[in-house]
Design an enzyme around this catalytic site. Structure first.
Site, mmCIF file in Angstrom:
data_model
loop_
_atom_site.group_PDB
_atom_site.id
_atom_site.type_symbol
_atom_site.label_atom_id
_atom_site.label_comp_id
_atom_site.label_asym_id
_atom_site.label_seq_id
_atom_site.Cartn_x
_atom_site.Cartn_y
_atom_site.Cartn_z
ATOM 1 N N TYR A 70 23.912 -17.125 -0.483
ATOM 2 C CA TYR A 70 22.597 -16.883 -1.470
ATOM 3 C C TYR A 70 22.085 -18.142 -1.270
ATOM 4 O O TYR A 70 20.922 -17.531 -1.484
ATOM 5 C CB TYR A 70 23.221 -16.351 -3.189
ATOM 6 N N PHE A 111 -8.102 -8.399 6.678
ATOM 7 C CA PHE A 111 -7.139 -7.592 7.186
ATOM 8 C C PHE A 111 -7.300 -5.978 6.049
ATOM 9 O O PHE A 111 -6.407 -6.616 5.158
ATOM 10 C CB PHE A 111 -5.999 -8.271 8.118
ATOM 11 N N THR A 112 -6.098 -5.259 6.385
ATOM 12 C CA THR A 112 -6.032 -4.071 5.270
ATOM 13 C C THR A 112 -5.241 -5.115 4.566
ATOM 14 O O THR A 112 -5.252 -4.952 2.519
ATOM 15 C CB THR A 112 -5.000 -2.730 5.710
ATOM 16 N N ASP A 128 -4.256 -16.450 8.605
ATOM 17 C CA ASP A 128 -3.676 -15.779 9.373
ATOM 18 C C ASP A 128 -3.048 -16.109 10.088
ATOM 19 O O ASP A 128 -3.665 -15.455 11.708
ATOM 20 C CB ASP A 128 -4.077 -14.524 8.985
ATOM 21 N N ARG A 183 -8.147 2.371 13.655
ATOM 22 C CA ARG A 183 -9.036 1.460 12.242
ATOM 23 C C ARG A 183 -10.660 1.955 12.652
ATOM 24 O O ARG A 183 -11.105 1.930 13.580
ATOM 25 C CB ARG A 183 -8.398 0.107 13.414
ATOM 26 N N PHE A 193 -5.164 4.643 5.227
ATOM 27 C CA PHE A 193 -4.738 5.324 5.838
ATOM 28 C C PHE A 193 -2.954 5.617 6.274
ATOM 29 O O PHE A 193 -2.476 6.292 6.978
ATOM 30 C CB PHE A 193 -5.277 4.387 6.484
ATOM 31 N N LYS A 233 5.565 -9.719 14.285
ATOM 32 C CA LYS A 233 4.070 -9.471 15.755
ATOM 33 C C LYS A 233 4.621 -10.777 16.494
ATOM 34 O O LYS A 233 5.712 -10.598 17.061
ATOM 35 C CB LYS A 233 2.899 -9.870 15.090
#
Ligand SMILES: *Cc1c(COP(=O)(O)O)cnc(C)c1O
Length: 467
Positions: free
Chosen positions: A82, A134-135, A225, A392, A459, A268
């Protein structure tokens, strides 16, 4: 290990994947009738299709990478304690070594990190500038009470502009914004590299350096980001004067050095199916973030991930910065994009790092933006071929919080996103043929109308009917 000797000239020379296939996953071919039924059930939203009804899945590059044998071996070395799992320390080492930040807070994926960062830094009424939104990032900033202001260069909104660094910040616009709202109301600048919503477009080293310098003068933090920062580093190596002889890993380190921390979706660049992190240099900020993560994600040494997932991500980070890997990854995207350009299909130029973006306004000039041309195009492409892409455009952009009206983004795009190390060049050929066929039938295309609209990030779950 990073240096690529005998690098072939980029043009007119074939590249091949620096890996071979060890395991295969069969995919199902479908008939047009099956796809029509599936699309109707999905309300013309490709997010609502079942994966087994998809032939070539270019919905996203998020969490869809193929892991290496080393990553899979690492999964067996999960230390599922843990607290204080050894895999956390491997992850921390990898982030420190390749990104250069001092403190690392693991999170279950990128938006977990965005939530923590937004909660720690934003006060209601603050302004957060960014190079196009970005969303999920903007949603978390707004939930914390900030107004997001786009300060990307003007050319980013023009799909035909061939600028090599369309992700750059417009420095004059940024400075004017700081003067207008006051530096004390700007907790940080959010810099995305590469810029997903602009078509996977990179930020130059010169630009991040200048942004860092400007922000420092006003005492404003720069938070990266870093989701596709490795891909950004490759574009710097290829396009920016003075970087041709440097490795992607070195460029990445320098790039990150002009920021104070980052949020990261490991799904990514880092070649894993799940995972993310928040990294910061400031010790006080780390203390607050590692305290908050306990509430939302888990203890600060696992942050919502299993030990084995952290191990896979630590190994994925190291693989992701190898020049051979990144050249083949972006080479495949360019291969698809160039096929479409040759056929006269309107796509965003230059070709982006993780995806080829179809310009739906140019595809369907007879459709009004309120008829959701990009959503309609993604649906036609799936119907014709079983290739799944993502909207998009106006659907993703959502509504203005104050007026309730649809945002009308200049870019109305369909994204063909290439998962890393998953598909072959033959899959790219089939995809190109499907897009070209859909383009040939563009005159008869009809628009869509919304029949169900969820409150957040519409979306993902919105449903449509064909006009
Ligand atoms: C995917 C993504 C995120 C969010 O990360 P998740 O892991 O999906 O939560 C943030 N920023 C960019 C640019 C992304 O592409």
């Amino acid at each position: 290990m990073n240096a690529t000797t005998d690098r072939p000239a980029r043009r007119h020379r074939s590249w091949a994947e620096p890996w071979k296939v060890k395991v295969v996953e069969p995919i199902r071919m479908t008939t047009r009738a099956e796809r029509e039924r599936a699309l109707l059930e999905a309300g013309f939203n490709t997010f609502l299709l079942r994966s087994e009804d998809v032939y070539i899945d270019l919905l996203t590059d998020s969490g869809t990478s193929a892991m290496s044998d080393s990553q899979w071996a690492g999964m067996m070395l999960g230390d599922e304690a843990y607290a204080g799992s050894r895999n956390f320390y491997h992850l921390e080492d990898a982030v420190r070594r390749y990104y250069g930040y001092r403190h690392v807070v693991p999170t279950h994926q990128g938006r977990g990190a965005e939530n923590i960062l937004s909660k720690v830094l934003i006060k209601p009424g603050d302004t957060v500038p960014g190079n196009m939104y970005f969303t999920t990032t903007r949603a978390h900033q707004e939930l914390a009470g900030a107004n997001f202001v786009d300060v990307i260069v003007r050319e980013a909104h023009d799909p035909a502009s061939d600028l090599p660094f369309k992700g750059n910040v417009d420095l004059a616009a940024l400075e004017a914004l700081i003067e207008r709202v006051g530096a004390s109301r700007i907790p940080y600048l959010c810099l995305a590299a590469t810029v997903n919503m602009a078509g996977g477009q990179p930020v130059s080293m010169a630009n991040i350096r200048a942004v860092h310098e400007l922000a420092r003068r006003y005492g404003i933090r720069v938070m990266l980001d870093a989701t596709r920062a490795v891909e950004n580093a490759y574009f710097i190596q290829q396009r920016e004067a003075g970087f041709a002889g440097r490795s992607v890993a070195e460029i990445l380190r320098e790039f990150c050095s002009y920021s104070d921390g980052c949020t990261m979706s490991g799904k990514k660049d880092s070649l894993v199916n799940i995972g993310g992190w928040l990294a910061v240099n400031d010790a006080a900020l780390y203390e607050e973030a590692s305290n908050l993560v306990v509430l939302y994600e888990g203890l600060h040494t696992y942050g919502g991930m299993a030990g084995r997932d952290m191990e896979a991500m630590a190994r994925g980070i190291e693989e992701s910065v190898q020049d051979d890997h990144i050249r083949a990854r972006i080479g495949q995207v360019e291969y698809l994009g160039e096929k479409l350009l040759e056929a006269g299909v309107p796509i965003v130029r230059p070709i982006g790092g993780h995806a080829v973006y179809l310009d739906a306004k140019a595809f369907y000039p007879h459709l009004d933006q309120e008829q959701f041309p990009a959503q309609a195009l993604a649906a036609y492409l799936y119907e014709a071929s079983g290739v799944r892409a993502m909207e998009r455009g106006i659907v993703s952009a959502g509504r203005d919080r104050a007026t309730g009206r649809n945002h009308h983004p200049a870019l109305e795009l369909v994204r063909l996103t290439i998962p890393r190390r998953v598909y072959t060049q033959a899959h790219m050929d089939v995809t190109a043929e499907a897009v070209i066929e859909t383009y040939e039938q563009r005159a008869s295309a009809r628009g869509l109308r919304l029949v169900y609209e969820p409150k957040y990030l519409r979306f993902f779950q919105a449903r449509f009917a064909r006009d």
